[in-house]
Design a protein around this motif. Structure first.
Motif, PDB file in Angstrom:
ATOM      1  N   ILE A 100       0.835  -1.208   0.000  1.00  0.00           N
ATOM      2  CA  ILE A 100       0.000   0.000   0.000  1.00  0.00           C
ATOM      3  C   ILE A 100       0.869   1.258   0.000  1.00  0.00           C
ATOM      4  CG2 ILE A 100      -1.899  -1.190   1.142  1.00  0.00           C
ATOM      5  CD1 ILE A 100      -1.198   0.335   3.701  1.00  0.00           C
ATOM      6  N   GLY A 101       2.054   1.179   0.628  1.00  0.00           N
ATOM      7  CA  GLY A 101       2.963   2.312   0.578  1.00  0.00           C
ATOM      8  C   GLY A 101       3.452   2.569  -0.837  1.00  0.00           C
ATOM      9  N   ALA A 102       3.762   1.484  -1.551  1.00  0.00           N
ATOM     10  CA  ALA A 102       4.244   1.616  -2.927  1.00  0.00           C
ATOM     11  C   ALA A 102       3.135   2.150  -3.840  1.00  0.00           C
ATOM     12  CB  ALA A 102       4.752   0.268  -3.432  1.00  0.00           C
ATOM     13  N   ILE A 103       1.925   1.633  -3.697  1.00  0.00           N
ATOM     14  CA  ILE A 103       0.828   2.053  -4.570  1.00  0.00           C
ATOM     15  C   ILE A 103       0.489   3.525  -4.350  1.00  0.00           C
ATOM     16  CG2 ILE A 103      -1.645   1.764  -5.040  1.00  0.00           C
ATOM     17  CD1 ILE A 103      -1.266  -1.234  -4.504  1.00  0.00           C
ATOM     18  N   THR A 104       0.325   3.922  -3.091  1.00  0.00           N
ATOM     19  CA  THR A 104      -0.016   5.326  -2.827  1.00  0.00           C
ATOM     20  C   THR A 104       1.136   6.254  -3.218  1.00  0.00           C
ATOM     21  OG1 THR A 104       0.704   5.069  -0.522  1.00  0.00           O
ATOM     22  CG2 THR A 104      -1.652   4.793  -0.995  1.00  0.00           C
ATOM     23  N   GLY A 105       2.376   5.808  -2.968  1.00  0.00           N
ATOM     24  CA  GLY A 105       3.525   6.642  -3.319  1.00  0.00           C
ATOM     25  C   GLY A 105       3.701   6.786  -4.819  1.00  0.00           C
ATOM     26  N   LEU A 106       3.544   5.671  -5.550  1.00  0.00           N
ATOM     27  CA  LEU A 106       3.694   5.732  -7.003  1.00  0.00           C
ATOM     28  C   LEU A 106       2.576   6.544  -7.642  1.00  0.00           C
ATOM     29  CD1 LEU A 106       4.807   2.047  -7.710  1.00  0.00           C
ATOM     30  CD2 LEU A 106       6.209   4.111  -7.898  1.00  0.00           C
ATOM     31  N   MET A 107       1.367   6.442  -7.109  1.00  0.00           N
ATOM     32  CA  MET A 107       0.279   7.241  -7.658  1.00  0.00           C
ATOM     33  C   MET A 107       0.464   8.736  -7.354  1.00  0.00           C
ATOM     34  SD  MET A 107      -1.734   5.583  -9.523  1.00  0.00           S
ATOM     35  CE  MET A 107      -2.886   6.920  -9.696  1.00  0.00           C
ATOM     36  N   ARG A 108       1.202   9.050  -6.313  1.00  0.00           N
ATOM     37  CA  ARG A 108       1.490  10.456  -5.987  1.00  0.00           C
ATOM     38  C   ARG A 108       2.717  10.983  -6.739  1.00  0.00           C
ATOM     39  NH1 ARG A 108      -0.545  12.764  -1.064  1.00  0.00           N
ATOM     40  NH2 ARG A 108      -2.646  11.908  -0.779  1.00  0.00           N
ATOM     41  N   LEU A 109       3.438  10.127  -7.462  1.00  0.00           N
ATOM     42  CA  LEU A 109       4.670  10.564  -8.114  1.00  0.00           C
ATOM     43  C   LEU A 109       4.468  11.765  -9.038  1.00  0.00           C
ATOM     44  CD1 LEU A 109       7.670  10.111  -8.326  1.00  0.00           C
ATOM     45  CD2 LEU A 109       7.264   8.386 -10.098  1.00  0.00           C
ATOM     46  N   PRO A 110       3.385  11.821  -9.850  1.00  0.00           N
ATOM     47  CA  PRO A 110       3.174  13.041 -10.643  1.00  0.00           C
ATOM     48  C   PRO A 110       3.077  14.301  -9.782  1.00  0.00           C
ATOM     49  CG  PRO A 110       1.765  11.271 -11.438  1.00  0.00           C
ATOM     50  CD  PRO A 110       2.380  10.792 -10.152  1.00  0.00           C
ATOM     51  N   VAL A 111       2.493  14.167  -8.600  1.00  0.00           N
ATOM     52  CA  VAL A 111       2.376  15.309  -7.691  1.00  0.00           C
ATOM     53  C   VAL A 111       3.727  15.632  -7.063  1.00  0.00           C
ATOM     54  CG1 VAL A 111       1.168  16.227  -5.666  1.00  0.00           C
ATOM     55  CG2 VAL A 111      -0.017  14.687  -7.225  1.00  0.00           C
ATOM     56  N   PHE A 112       4.517  14.596  -6.748  1.00  0.00           N
ATOM     57  CA  PHE A 112       5.850  14.833  -6.192  1.00  0.00           C
ATOM     58  C   PHE A 112       6.704  15.659  -7.151  1.00  0.00           C
ATOM     59  CE2 PHE A 112       5.683  10.527  -3.742  1.00  0.00           C
ATOM     60  CZ  PHE A 112       4.733  11.062  -2.890  1.00  0.00           C
ATOM     61  N   LEU A 113       6.545  15.426  -8.445  1.00  0.00           N
ATOM     62  CA  LEU A 113       7.347  16.116  -9.455  1.00  0.00           C
ATOM     63  C   LEU A 113       6.778  17.489  -9.813  1.00  0.00           C
ATOM     64  CD1 LEU A 113       7.991  13.136 -11.901  1.00  0.00           C
ATOM     65  CD2 LEU A 113       9.467  13.978 -10.094  1.00  0.00           C
ATOM     66  N   TYR A 114       5.625  17.823  -9.255  1.00  0.00           N
ATOM     67  CA  TYR A 114       4.913  19.051  -9.602  1.00  0.00           C
ATOM     68  C   TYR A 114       5.330  20.155  -8.644  1.00  0.00           C
ATOM     69  CZ  TYR A 114       0.841  21.613 -11.452  1.00  0.00           C
ATOM     70  OH  TYR A 114       0.005  22.524 -12.075  1.00  0.00           O
ATOM     71  N   ASN A 115       6.282  20.975  -9.044  1.00  0.00           N
ATOM     72  CA  ASN A 115       6.834  21.996  -8.157  1.00  0.00           C
ATOM     73  C   ASN A 115       6.067  23.318  -8.264  1.00  0.00           C
ATOM     74  OD1 ASN A 115       8.622  22.917  -6.190  1.00  0.00           O
ATOM     75  ND2 ASN A 115      10.054  23.730  -7.697  1.00  0.00           N
ATOM     76  N   LEU A 116       4.752  23.210  -8.088  1.00  0.00           N
ATOM     77  CA  LEU A 116       3.878  24.382  -8.068  1.00  0.00           C
ATOM     78  C   LEU A 116       2.922  24.249  -6.894  1.00  0.00           C
ATOM     79  CD1 LEU A 116       2.957  24.740 -11.865  1.00  0.00           C
ATOM     80  CD2 LEU A 116       4.503  26.203 -10.555  1.00  0.00           C
ATOM     81  N   PRO A 117       2.427  25.366  -6.358  1.00  0.00           N
ATOM     82  CA  PRO A 117       1.506  25.276  -5.215  1.00  0.00           C
ATOM     83  C   PRO A 117       0.177  24.657  -5.616  1.00  0.00           C
ATOM     84  CG  PRO A 117       1.645  27.544  -6.004  1.00  0.00           C
ATOM     85  CD  PRO A 117       2.693  26.771  -6.746  1.00  0.00           C
TER      86      PRO A 117
END
Length: 570
Positions: free
Chosen positions: A47-64
């Motif tokens: 579940i950590g991998a799934i939630t983290g990987l699905m958030r990866l686009p957001v992690f790379l999004y350096n905007l507020p």
């Protein structure tokens, strides 16, 4: 900084989403069909991998993603330069712990940007899920623990609304609330309370209020619940254990208040964090047409209209709860057949009611306030699953089913399924206004922004030169405006910021009337800027002023520049 040069996400990363949907679906079906839990480390890793990987686009999004995120980052950055709260930073409704956590990462060498904020938001949410999972296990709900948090995992992984993805000020408070429930579940399992656990519970309870003042009622419910646990498990030693708990809470607050007193900001803490927040609804949401009773009765409609996807998390709980009530009365089983002593679940139900009151109190209905429901709803879902026949376990797939349907619809219609494409972040990572600011100043110098555009602090890595970094309470009319505005001017005289930005435009949040809220409409501020700053750039209505290279000229005849304590006394 994440490696944005070798991984990109467009608006339709279909394969990426499909693989994660299939992975979570496979795990869910396996647990439901086999009626056996996976090993803890395997389940949490998945579940950590799934939630983290699905958030990866957001992690790379350096905007507020949300204005609150910029405010907290600016506060964390400023506290690294001047760590005295209410001398340098007023966190308004957010508690100081949220800002100090960011300061801690800054001191470790991390850059306080939106990449870090988005990763930290996920990390805190996942920490809460792990504590909730462990609580369910301690409540002897081993198999059902994994099933019960799957709707929350689906929500955390697949939600796209920015209100649930940004570094919101409730996230750290929810971690401490989850920790307290975990400790209470341990007491239920071991039938005793260790003094060390009681001290940790007290420290956590004290910190909750320093994370989010709106979480105080929730901390109070769990605090009363802990006293009930002490009475049931250690009736003969109740006063000793209750004293240890009380002293743990008072110890944290005693140290905190002495710290504030030693720097002369104790009364400021009371005024700006407690009194001003109590008056928040009166000052800014006074025109709410509905009474508290009406809001309470219409809460399901409020959830549906303001949930922005959170209502999907509720679906399994709703149906399981209805079947639970049906079986509870039709099977005529006594309450003692429940998995554990029922008083714990009474506490949880009271907690749910207090969350509802907390959400509707201000009448603002910010979606991220609904995240307080994740903790009690996961616990109740586990209880319902344990009590109902196994065939009803499939209802926990409802949340996943809704998000998978949206995935299919978005893919077929080509409307896009990802709101956070990487290329937009890289194109807009440094705004034209911030570029202009950095032509005349450098990171580490003080910046003041009049308006609600705190991203300029983050983009330039310049600390805020005033306590209130988004100007709402200083600029908008309300009962405490005069005191806030006087402090604003005093702060500018104290920090002598290198740059002053008037960010009032037709797009400014809350203050989009330039004829009313531009700094020229406030004579003392207008005079101070006119005397000490020079206009250097105007970008889409945003004006950048640079400090004149001469000695600043505070108004010696201004009798308003008095300590806030004197204003309160008067």
């Amino acid at each position: 900084m994440p490696p944005t040069n070798w991984i990109y996400f467009d608006t339709s990363p279909t394969t990426w989403w499909l693989l994660n949907h299939l992975a979570l679906g496979a795990v869910s079906f396996w647990v439901i069909r086999r009626q056996q839990p996976l090993p803890d480390w395997v389940f949490l890793l998945i579940i950590g991998a799934i939630t983290g990987l699905m958030r990866l686009p957001v992690f790379l999004y350096n905007l507020p993603l949300n204005p609150d995120e910029s405010q907290l980052l600016a506060q964390g950055l400023t506290l690294a330069y001047d760590p005295i709260l209410y001398r340098s930073v007023d966190p308004t409704t957010s508690g100081p712990c949220n800002s100090f956590l960011l300061t801690f990462f800054y001191l470790l060498g991390f850059k306080l940007d939106f990449h870090l904020a988005h990763v930290l938001s996920w990390a805190l949410t996942f920490a809460s899920l792990m504590l909730i999972y462990q609580s369910l296990k301690r409540l002897q709900l081993s198999l059902y623990a994994q099933l019960a948090i799957l709707p929350a995992v689906a929500f955390v992984g697949f939600v796209q609304d920015e209100d649930y993805l940004h570094y919101y000020s409730e996230s750290l408070a929810i971690v401490f609330l989850s920790l307290n429930v975990y400790l209470m579940s341990c007491w239920q399992q071991q039938k005793k309370i260790r003094l060390f656990e009681l001290i940790v519970f007290g420290i956590s309870t004290a910190l909750i209020v320093l994370c989010k003042i709106q979480a105080l009622p929730l901390a109070f419910v769990l605090g009363v619940g802990s006293l009930v646990s002490i009475y049931v498990l250690h009736k003969q030693q109740f006063f000793i254990y209750a004293s240890v708990l009380t002293l743990s809470v008072l110890g944290v607050w005693g140290v905190w208040l002495v710290h504030l007193w030693s720097y002369g900001v104790l009364e400021d803490f009371y005024f700006y964090y407690i009194k001003a927040n109590v008056l928040l609804k009166k000052n800014f949401v006074a025109n709410s047409p509905k009474s508290p009773l009406t809001l309470l009765l219409t809460f399901p409609l409020i959830m549906y209209t303001h949930g922005k996807g959170f209502e999907y998390f509720f679906l399994p709980l709703l149906f399981l709860g209805l079947f639970f009530i049906y079986f509870l009365f039709t099977q005529k089983r006594p309450w003692k057949t429940l998995i554990i002593k029922h008083y714990f679940w009474v506490i949880i139900m009271v907690y749910v009611g207090m969350v509802i009151i907390t959400v509707i109190r201000t009448g603002s209905f910010y979606p991220h306030h609904f995240t307080y429901f994740i903790l009690p709803c996961c616990l109740l879902t586990g209880l319902f699953l344990a009590y109902l026949p196994a065939r009803w376990s499939g209802l926990i797939l409802l949340t996943q089913g809704v998000y998978f349907s949206y995935f299919l619809i978005g893919t077929v219609t080509q409307k896009g399924i990802n709101k956070y494409p990487t290329f937009i972040s890289e194109i807009k990572e440094l705004s034209p206004v911030s570029r202009a600011i950095l032509q005349y100043a450098q990171p580490g110098e003080y910046l003041v922004v009049w308006g609600w555009d705190c991203q300029y602090y983050v983009e330039t890595q310049m600390p805020q030169g005033v306590n209130e970094n988004h100007s709402v309470r200083s600029a908008m009319e309300h009962s405490l405006q005069k005191i806030y505005f006087q402090r604003y001017i005093r702060d500018m005289i104290r920090t002598r910021p290198a740059i002053f930005v008037d960010a009032i435009t037709s797009e400014t949040l809350w203050m989009d009337d330039t004829a009313r809220y531009a700094h020229e409409n406030y004579p003392k501020l207008a005079q101070y800027i006119s005397d000490n700053y020079s206009l250097k750039a105007t970008i889409k209505g945003v004006r950048v002023y640079v400090k004149i290279k001469t000695k600043l000229k505070p108004d010696k005849n201004n009798t308003d520049f008095q300590p806030v304590n004197q204003n309160i006394t008067k």
